[in-house]
Design a protein around this motif. Structure first.
Motif, PDB file in Angstrom:
ATOM      1  N   GLY A   1       0.793  -1.214   0.000  1.00 23.69           N
ATOM      2  CA  GLY A   1       0.000   0.000   0.000  1.00 23.69           C
ATOM      3  C   GLY A   1       0.828   1.269   0.000  1.00 23.69           C
ATOM      4  N   LEU A   2       1.994   1.222  -0.637  1.00 20.87           N
ATOM      5  CA  LEU A   2       2.919   2.351  -0.648  1.00 20.87           C
ATOM      6  C   LEU A   2       2.798   3.105  -1.961  1.00 20.87           C
ATOM      7  N   LYS A   3       2.925   4.423  -1.914  1.00 23.10           N
ATOM      8  CA  LYS A   3       2.914   5.237  -3.123  1.00 23.10           C
ATOM      9  C   LYS A   3       4.351   5.618  -3.470  1.00 23.10           C
ATOM     10  N   ILE A   4       4.833   5.061  -4.579  1.00 14.48           N
ATOM     11  CA  ILE A   4       6.209   5.306  -5.017  1.00 14.48           C
ATOM     12  C   ILE A   4       6.193   5.623  -6.503  1.00 14.48           C
ATOM     13  N   SER A   5       6.877   6.688  -6.894  1.00 11.58           N
ATOM     14  CA  SER A   5       6.898   7.104  -8.291  1.00 11.58           C
ATOM     15  C   SER A   5       7.712   6.134  -9.142  1.00 11.58           C
ATOM     16  N   GLU A   6       7.467   6.174 -10.446  1.00  9.36           N
ATOM     17  CA  GLU A   6       8.122   5.247 -11.364  1.00  9.36           C
ATOM     18  C   GLU A   6       9.632   5.475 -11.440  1.00  9.36           C
ATOM     19  N   ASP A   7      10.078   6.722 -11.261  1.00 13.91           N
ATOM     20  CA  ASP A   7      11.530   6.977 -11.326  1.00 13.91           C
ATOM     21  C   ASP A   7      12.256   6.316 -10.155  1.00 13.91           C
ATOM     22  N   ILE A   8      11.586   6.172  -9.022  1.00 12.22           N
ATOM     23  CA  ILE A   8      12.176   5.483  -7.874  1.00 12.22           C
ATOM     24  C   ILE A   8      12.227   3.984  -8.132  1.00 12.22           C
ATOM     25  N   VAL A   9      11.162   3.459  -8.742  1.00 16.51           N
ATOM     26  CA  VAL A   9      11.158   2.041  -9.129  1.00 16.51           C
ATOM     27  C   VAL A   9      12.319   1.768 -10.076  1.00 16.51           C
ATOM     28  N   GLU A  10      12.514   2.658 -11.056  1.00 15.86           N
ATOM     29  CA  GLU A  10      13.612   2.509 -12.018  1.00 15.86           C
ATOM     30  C   GLU A  10      14.959   2.519 -11.309  1.00 15.86           C
ATOM     31  N   TYR A  11      15.114   3.433 -10.362  1.00 19.17           N
ATOM     32  CA  TYR A  11      16.405   3.548  -9.654  1.00 19.17           C
ATOM     33  C   TYR A  11      16.710   2.271  -8.874  1.00 19.17           C
ATOM     34  N   ILE A  12      15.724   1.769  -8.146  1.00 17.97           N
ATOM     35  CA  ILE A  12      15.947   0.551  -7.361  1.00 17.97           C
ATOM     36  C   ILE A  12      16.253  -0.624  -8.287  1.00 17.97           C
ATOM     37  N   ALA A  13      15.464  -0.777  -9.359  1.00 16.39           N
ATOM     38  CA  ALA A  13      15.636  -1.911 -10.275  1.00 16.39           C
ATOM     39  C   ALA A  13      16.997  -1.885 -10.960  1.00 16.39           C
ATOM     40  N   GLU A  14      17.499  -0.717 -11.248  1.00 11.05           N
ATOM     41  CA  GLU A  14      18.781  -0.596 -11.939  1.00 11.05           C
ATOM     42  C   GLU A  14      19.964  -0.847 -11.014  1.00 11.05           C
ATOM     43  N   ASN A  15      19.771  -0.651  -9.725  1.00  7.57           N
ATOM     44  CA  ASN A  15      20.905  -0.735  -8.803  1.00  7.57           C
ATOM     45  C   ASN A  15      20.880  -1.945  -7.871  1.00  7.57           C
ATOM     46  N   VAL A  16      19.717  -2.550  -7.662  1.00 10.57           N
ATOM     47  CA  VAL A  16      19.624  -3.752  -6.834  1.00 10.57           C
ATOM     48  C   VAL A  16      19.393  -4.919  -7.786  1.00 10.57           C
ATOM     49  N   THR A  17      20.466  -5.612  -8.128  1.00  7.13           N
ATOM     50  CA  THR A  17      20.412  -6.526  -9.278  1.00  7.13           C
ATOM     51  C   THR A  17      20.572  -8.003  -8.943  1.00  7.13           C
ATOM     52  N   ASP A  18      20.992  -8.340  -7.752  1.00  2.00           N
ATOM     53  CA  ASP A  18      21.379  -9.723  -7.488  1.00  2.00           C
ATOM     54  C   ASP A  18      20.258 -10.597  -6.935  1.00  2.00           C
ATOM     55  N   HIS A  19      19.611 -10.137  -5.866  1.00  2.04           N
ATOM     56  CA  HIS A  19      18.684 -11.003  -5.143  1.00  2.04           C
ATOM     57  C   HIS A  19      17.279 -10.410  -5.088  1.00  2.04           C
ATOM     58  N   ILE A  20      16.279 -11.281  -5.266  1.00  2.00           N
ATOM     59  CA  ILE A  20      14.892 -10.851  -5.122  1.00  2.00           C
ATOM     60  C   ILE A  20      14.624 -10.407  -3.689  1.00  2.00           C
ATOM     61  N   ARG A  21      15.264 -11.080  -2.736  1.00  2.00           N
ATOM     62  CA  ARG A  21      15.073 -10.714  -1.322  1.00  2.00           C
ATOM     63  C   ARG A  21      15.526  -9.269  -1.065  1.00  2.00           C
ATOM     64  N   ASP A  22      16.604  -8.853  -1.750  1.00  5.16           N
ATOM     65  CA  ASP A  22      17.084  -7.478  -1.577  1.00  5.16           C
ATOM     66  C   ASP A  22      16.048  -6.479  -2.068  1.00  5.16           C
ATOM     67  N   LEU A  23      15.400  -6.786  -3.193  1.00  3.89           N
ATOM     68  CA  LEU A  23      14.372  -5.894  -3.736  1.00  3.89           C
ATOM     69  C   LEU A  23      13.235  -5.717  -2.740  1.00  3.89           C
ATOM     70  N   GLU A  24      12.744  -6.835  -2.208  1.00  2.00           N
ATOM     71  CA  GLU A  24      11.636  -6.779  -1.262  1.00  2.00           C
ATOM     72  C   GLU A  24      12.061  -6.111   0.043  1.00  2.00           C
ATOM     73  N   GLY A  25      13.316  -6.348   0.441  1.00  6.77           N
ATOM     74  CA  GLY A  25      13.831  -5.720   1.657  1.00  6.77           C
ATOM     75  C   GLY A  25      13.917  -4.215   1.543  1.00  6.77           C
ATOM     76  N   ILE A  26      14.283  -3.722   0.351  1.00 10.11           N
ATOM     77  CA  ILE A  26      14.357  -2.275   0.120  1.00 10.11           C
ATOM     78  C   ILE A  26      12.979  -1.641   0.324  1.00 10.11           C
ATOM     79  N   ILE A  27      11.948  -2.253  -0.259  1.00 12.07           N
ATOM     80  CA  ILE A  27      10.596  -1.709  -0.129  1.00 12.07           C
ATOM     81  C   ILE A  27      10.146  -1.729   1.330  1.00 12.07           C
ATOM     82  N   THR A  28      10.440  -2.818   2.034  1.00  9.30           N
ATOM     83  CA  THR A  28      10.085  -2.905   3.452  1.00  9.30           C
ATOM     84  C   THR A  28      10.768  -1.794   4.247  1.00  9.30           C
ATOM     85  N   SER A  29      12.042  -1.542   3.950  1.00  6.06           N
ATOM     86  CA  SER A  29      12.780  -0.468   4.633  1.00  6.06           C
ATOM     87  C   SER A  29      12.184   0.897   4.323  1.00  6.06           C
TER      88      SER A  29
END
Length: 464
Positions: free
Chosen positions: A311-339
């Protein structure tokens, strides 16, 4: 009267001093106290097998603890979970029998003549699956396409094709999620079938306890009675000869009966160390599929789903930034959003790019990737002293093939392009050729010191 939670908490403290740490974690941590009415004390356990094991090996200890804490002689009842998604209600209630020499002898005689698994109705079976992991949220991408399609096929025709299914890949690429997705789909489609998911660690702990209590045959019989057996992280059985032997007999029995077997590992079967050759050869009988690190588009899908889920509101440019820089683990992606959710709530502020960069920097090491496929091909052709057009040619000369494969390997490492796209840019090859090239170069890196030095030199030139 002391509350049932407090009573059980005091019992647990006594039990801790009387069993090993592994036994405590395996058999007592999952127990949940439910109520204490009159002389009846009820606890919840995750499965019928769990109940039988407690009754067989720890009933006397539990009764002694309850009597000591309450000062009475309570009657112990177990509630066995039927629906994992609804642990607060439902389930089968079974009364415990107080251990006596006569009853213990009777139990032993019964155990010798019956498989404990055959006595468990399918309606009371606990598959040990996480209902949150399904195909619905296992998003498809080039990195997992084959494994996902094979998994879905198995759900339609279990035991008849792709048996066993061996899934391998590095940590965090979705192996466990896929296993649970397959298991949950099977339970949904075939509610009368017995599906069992178990980690290799817990499998080892259970076998050790069974061997210590001289009930190894019961352990083997139990697992030989399932219709689909999913064992996660099979590499953790390395060096465990007796456990491997037990699993060998279980594997043979299930495969002979056409029951589905699924395994995961961090390495391909041929690369496993400490696993008996007779097991490795059986792992190769069916389908072997690899899960790769998620590509850019798949990472975006995962992020958008997690954002929607939280239920978080995050702009597409932030999604792009995370996707481009967190590349190894799916757990890291989900952990970033949780943080980000935590920071947003605690600091009472919207998630912006500045906050995102700070969170990402604390989670992963960011590398600025400004290396293009064109640059890779130019550097490689110069290093190997060949013309760029030769890399794109159909030449099968050894030095040209090697340069071409190095270009493909480095393109995959330093860009987010798919295998198909890389193949198209490197001489119009298909994705299978690129995949083969990447594996060939990785094999050479693993065994050839001179080649590792050469690759290190090329990568240094790339980063200049």
């Amino acid at each position: 009267m002391e509350s049932y939670k407090s009573i059980w908490s005091n019992c647990v403290e006594i039990i801790k001093d009387n069993v090993s740490d592994k036994a405590f974690q395996t058999w007592f941590v999952p127990i949940v106290p439910l109520k204490y009415q009159g002389d009846d004390f009820t606890v919840q356990v995750p499965s019928h097998f769990f109940y039988e094991y407690l009754e067989e090996h720890y009933a006397d200890l539990i009764y002694a603890c309850l009597s000591r804490v309450t000062g009475k002689n309570p009657v112990l009842y177990y509630r066995i979970i039927v629906d994992q998604s609804n642990k607060k209600g439902g389930g089968t209630i079974l009364q415990s029998e107080r251990p006596t020499p006569a009853k213990e002898a009777n139990k032993k005689a019964t155990r010798l003549n019956n498989s404990p698994n055959s006595l468990i109705p399918a309606a009371e079976w606990n598959p040990n699956l996480n209902p949150r992991f399904s195909f619905h949220n296992f998003f498809e991408g080039e990195s997992n396409l084959l494994a996902r399609r094979v998994g879905e096929s198995i759900c339609e025709n279990a035991g008849k094709t792709f048996n066993p299914l061996f899934i391998y890949g590095c940590s965090g690429v979705g192996k466990t999620h896929l296993c649970h997705a397959i298991g949950n789909r099977m339970v949904e489609r075939f509610p009368g079938k017995k599906v069992m998911y178990i980690s290799s660690h817990l499998f080892q702990v259970q076998f050790t306890d069974a061997a210590r209590n001289n009930v190894s045959n019961d352990f083997i019989n139990f697992y030989q009675g399932v219709d689909t057996l999913i064992v996660d992280d099979i590499q953790e059985l390395a060096g465990k000869e007796k456990t491997q032997n037990a699993y060998f007999h279980i594997f043979n029995h299930l495969h002979l009966l056409g029951k589905q077997i699924i395994l995961t590992s961090d390495k391909a079967p041929a690369d496993l160390q400490g696993i008996e050759e007779r097991l490795i050869s059986r792992f190769k009988w069916g389908a072997t599929t690899e899960l790769f690190k998620p590509d850019l588009e798949l990472r975006k899908k995962i992020l958008r789903n997690k954002i929607k889920q939280d239920g978080l509101k995050i702009s597409e440019d932030i999604v792009e930034y995370i996707a481009e820089n967190v590349t190894d683990h799916i757990r890291d992606l989900e952990g970033i959003i949780t943080s980000l959710v935590a920071h947003s709530l605690v600091c009472n502020r919207e998630v912006d790019l500045e906050l995102t960069k700070r969170v990402v920097n604390k989670t992963v090491k960011i590398e600025k990737k400004q290396i293009t496929i064109d640059k890779i091909q130019n550097v490689v052709s110069t290093y190997f002293n060949i013309e760029l057009k030769e890399i794109h040619s159909k030449s099968r000369k050894r030095e040209i093939v090697q340069a071409r494969q190095v270009s493909m390997f480095l393109s995959k490492k330093y860009t987010d392009y798919s295998y198909a796209h890389i193949g198209n840019l490197v001489g119009k090859r298909d994705h299978a050729t690129v995949l083969h090239a990447c594996r060939t170069i990785q094999d050479s890196l693993d065994i050839d010191k001179k080649f590792r030095i050469a690759m290190s030199d090329i990568e240094t030139l790339l980063k200049q």
